[in-house]
Scaffold this motif. Structure first.
Motif, PDB file in Angstrom:
ATOM      1  N   HIS A 195      44.303 -62.184-107.121  1.00  0.00           N
ATOM      2  CA  HIS A 195      43.228 -63.178-107.118  1.00  0.00           C
ATOM      3  C   HIS A 195      42.104 -62.780-106.154  1.00  0.00           C
ATOM      4  O   HIS A 195      40.915 -62.960-106.460  1.00  0.00           O
ATOM      5  CB  HIS A 195      43.805 -64.540-106.715  1.00  0.00           C
ATOM      6  N   ALA A 196      42.468 -62.229-105.004  1.00  0.00           N
ATOM      7  CA  ALA A 196      41.460 -61.842-104.013  1.00  0.00           C
ATOM      8  C   ALA A 196      40.571 -60.712-104.531  1.00  0.00           C
ATOM      9  O   ALA A 196      39.384 -60.639-104.202  1.00  0.00           O
ATOM     10  CB  ALA A 196      42.132 -61.428-102.712  1.00  0.00           C
ATOM     11  N   MET A 197      41.118 -59.818-105.367  1.00  0.00           N
ATOM     12  CA  MET A 197      40.342 -58.726-105.936  1.00  0.00           C
ATOM     13  C   MET A 197      39.292 -59.261-106.909  1.00  0.00           C
ATOM     14  O   MET A 197      38.151 -58.795-106.940  1.00  0.00           O
ATOM     15  CB  MET A 197      41.273 -57.751-106.665  1.00  0.00           C
ATOM     16  N   ILE A 198      39.669 -60.269-107.688  1.00  0.00           N
ATOM     17  CA  ILE A 198      38.758 -60.844-108.670  1.00  0.00           C
ATOM     18  C   ILE A 198      37.639 -61.624-107.990  1.00  0.00           C
ATOM     19  O   ILE A 198      36.516 -61.705-108.491  1.00  0.00           O
ATOM     20  CB  ILE A 198      39.526 -61.783-109.636  1.00  0.00           C
ATOM     21  N   ARG A 199      37.928 -62.201-106.824  1.00  0.00           N
ATOM     22  CA  ARG A 199      36.975 -63.076-106.128  1.00  0.00           C
ATOM     23  C   ARG A 199      35.783 -62.342-105.528  1.00  0.00           C
ATOM     24  O   ARG A 199      34.775 -62.969-105.211  1.00  0.00           O
ATOM     25  CB  ARG A 199      37.681 -63.835-104.993  1.00  0.00           C
ATOM     26  N   PHE A 200      35.901 -61.036-105.293  1.00  0.00           N
ATOM     27  CA  PHE A 200      34.790 -60.311-104.667  1.00  0.00           C
ATOM     28  C   PHE A 200      33.533 -60.431-105.537  1.00  0.00           C
ATOM     29  O   PHE A 200      33.604 -60.329-106.760  1.00  0.00           O
ATOM     30  CB  PHE A 200      35.141 -58.836-104.473  1.00  0.00           C
ATOM     31  N   GLY A 201      32.402 -60.630-104.880  1.00  0.00           N
ATOM     32  CA  GLY A 201      31.151 -60.768-105.607  1.00  0.00           C
ATOM     33  C   GLY A 201      30.370 -59.477-105.653  1.00  0.00           C
ATOM     34  O   GLY A 201      30.929 -58.375-105.602  1.00  0.00           O
ATOM     35  N   ARG A 202      29.067 -59.609-105.724  1.00  0.00           N
ATOM     36  CA  ARG A 202      28.191 -58.437-105.751  1.00  0.00           C
ATOM     37  C   ARG A 202      28.178 -57.735-104.395  1.00  0.00           C
ATOM     38  O   ARG A 202      28.457 -58.332-103.374  1.00  0.00           O
ATOM     39  CB  ARG A 202      26.766 -58.866-106.135  1.00  0.00           C
ATOM     40  N   GLU A 203      27.856 -56.460-104.443  1.00  0.00           N
ATOM     41  CA  GLU A 203      27.700 -55.664-103.232  1.00  0.00           C
ATOM     42  C   GLU A 203      28.951 -55.657-102.358  1.00  0.00           C
ATOM     43  O   GLU A 203      28.864 -55.711-101.124  1.00  0.00           O
ATOM     44  CB  GLU A 203      26.489 -56.151-102.417  1.00  0.00           C
ATOM     45  N   ALA A 204      30.117 -55.618-102.997  1.00  0.00           N
ATOM     46  CA  ALA A 204      31.374 -55.542-102.243  1.00  0.00           C
ATOM     47  C   ALA A 204      32.266 -54.413-102.740  1.00  0.00           C
ATOM     48  O   ALA A 204      33.187 -54.018-102.045  1.00  0.00           O
ATOM     49  CB  ALA A 204      32.130 -56.867-102.339  1.00  0.00           C
ATOM     50  N   ARG A 205      31.996 -53.896-103.906  1.00  0.00           N
ATOM     51  CA  ARG A 205      32.872 -52.885-104.516  1.00  0.00           C
ATOM     52  C   ARG A 205      32.480 -51.493-104.024  1.00  0.00           C
ATOM     53  O   ARG A 205      31.333 -51.063-104.155  1.00  0.00           O
ATOM     54  CB  ARG A 205      32.756 -52.965-106.038  1.00  0.00           C
ATOM     55  N   ILE A 206      33.451 -50.802-103.434  1.00  0.00           N
ATOM     56  CA  ILE A 206      33.233 -49.432-102.959  1.00  0.00           C
ATOM     57  C   ILE A 206      33.564 -48.450-104.075  1.00  0.00           C
ATOM     58  O   ILE A 206      32.844 -47.480-104.331  1.00  0.00           O
ATOM     59  CB  ILE A 206      34.114 -49.136-101.725  1.00  0.00           C
ATOM     60  N   ALA A 207      34.692 -48.690-104.747  1.00  0.00           N
ATOM     61  CA  ALA A 207      35.159 -47.851-105.855  1.00  0.00           C
ATOM     62  C   ALA A 207      36.135 -48.701-106.664  1.00  0.00           C
ATOM     63  O   ALA A 207      36.319 -49.882-106.376  1.00  0.00           O
ATOM     64  CB  ALA A 207      35.831 -46.583-105.326  1.00  0.00           C
ATOM     65  N   ASP A 208      36.760 -48.107-107.651  1.00  0.00           N
ATOM     66  CA  ASP A 208      37.711 -48.847-108.477  1.00  0.00           C
ATOM     67  C   ASP A 208      38.818 -49.433-107.602  1.00  0.00           C
ATOM     68  O   ASP A 208      39.521 -48.706-106.898  1.00  0.00           O
ATOM     69  CB  ASP A 208      38.311 -47.913-109.526  1.00  0.00           C
ATOM     70  N   ARG A 209      38.925 -50.765-107.568  1.00  0.00           N
ATOM     71  CA  ARG A 209      39.959 -51.511-106.833  1.00  0.00           C
ATOM     72  C   ARG A 209      39.848 -51.360-105.310  1.00  0.00           C
ATOM     73  O   ARG A 209      40.784 -51.637-104.587  1.00  0.00           O
ATOM     74  CB  ARG A 209      41.366 -51.112-107.312  1.00  0.00           C
ATOM     75  N   PHE A 210      38.701 -50.940-104.834  1.00  0.00           N
ATOM     76  CA  PHE A 210      38.484 -50.741-103.399  1.00  0.00           C
ATOM     77  C   PHE A 210      37.232 -51.521-102.992  1.00  0.00           C
ATOM     78  O   PHE A 210      36.154 -51.304-103.557  1.00  0.00           O
ATOM     79  CB  PHE A 210      38.305 -49.254-103.110  1.00  0.00           C
TER      80      PHE A 210
END
Length: 270
Positions: A195-210
């Motif tokens: 659930h915490a992975m899905i909750r991240f919004g814009r400008e938070a993804r570094i790479a796939d699942r990171f």
């Protein structure tokens, strides 16, 4: 989220994403290369800031630790003296409740953050509990150990996920230096589709699942076989692996938070 209901089980698969989950993931955007590099360079500083800001109030003691370890490692005699290492110890949220239940443990602990290690040492001193400590970066290749002895049992609890994916195999190889042949490493961490992975919004993804949190600390969400691959390539045998499903329910708000964790036990074979 207030915990009004709680349901848990384990399986060999993660959870299926809903249409809403996939829509949220599609809106996540990748941060710039400049920010990615800055986060890697400042990783230690961000964790030191985290512990300096939160002291020992952020994470709760893991009072489930002794019972769960006995289930995961049924062949280990916890009545005998065992050398135990909390790798990535933070302020000792695993170590202190564990030794309270299993008093014959000889204790070792290290962390990336000098602030975390200092706070653990202060608590150990108050309790008059001998603990060998060190400040260690698991992501840097090493052929040695900061301690004079290799341990029988080590835990990595929400530690691997804070390391850059490109350096996770290095971390697993470094754990091999710390554990005796026949000794065990127990890992619990974040799982894919949590659930915490899905909750991240814009400008938070570094790479796939990171992802990067607002405070600059990072979190990776594991595929179970991927996690096992890092350790199996580093001289360990996987004795047990599972996804832990934890569904927290808030009946008042009619909300469900499907948390997914990975858990595995690795035994050093060479």
């Amino acid at each position: 989220m207030p915990e009004e209901g709680f349901y848990s089980f384990s399986s060999q698969s993660s959870r299926e994403l809903t249409e809403e989950d996939n829509e949220k993931l599609s809106k996540q955007t990748v941060i710039s290369d400049f920010k990615k590099n800055k986060l890697e360079i400042e990783a230690r500083k961000n964790w030191d800031k985290f512990y300096n800001r939160n002291k020992n109030n952020f994470f709760k003691d893991r009072n489930w630790s002794a019972e769960d370890l006995k289930i995961i490692c049924p062949d280990i005699d916890f009545e005998k003296e065992l050398l135990y290492l909390e790798a990535g110890c933070g302020v000792g949220n695993m170590l202190f409740p564990l030794v309270a239940e299993i008093p014959k443990l000889k204790l070792f602990a290290f962390d990336f953050s000098a602030n975390a290690v200092r706070m653990l040492e202060e608590r150990a001193k108050e309790l008059e509990l001998p603990v060998a400590t060190a400040v260690v970066d698991l992501s840097i290749p090493s052929n040695s150990s900061p301690f004079d002895e290799q341990v029988d049992l080590a835990t990595l609890i929400f530690v691997m996920s804070a390391i850059h994916p490109d350096k996770m195999k290095i971390a697993a190889e470094n754990m091999r230096n710390l554990v005796k042949i026949g000794g065990s490493v127990v890992v619990r961490d974040y799982g894919i589709n949590d659930h915490a992975m899905i909750r991240f919004g814009r400008e938070a993804r570094i790479a796939d699942r990171f992802y990067v949190r607002q405070d600059g600390t990072r979190a990776y969400y594991f595929d179970l076989d991927e996690l096992c691959g890092f350790f199996e390539a580093s001289g360990f045998k996987c004795e047990r692996k599972e996804y832990l499903h934890r569904i927290t329910i808030n009946h008042q708000k009619n909300l469900k938070a499907p948390r997914i964790f990975v858990q595995a036990r690795f035994v050093r074979i060479d």
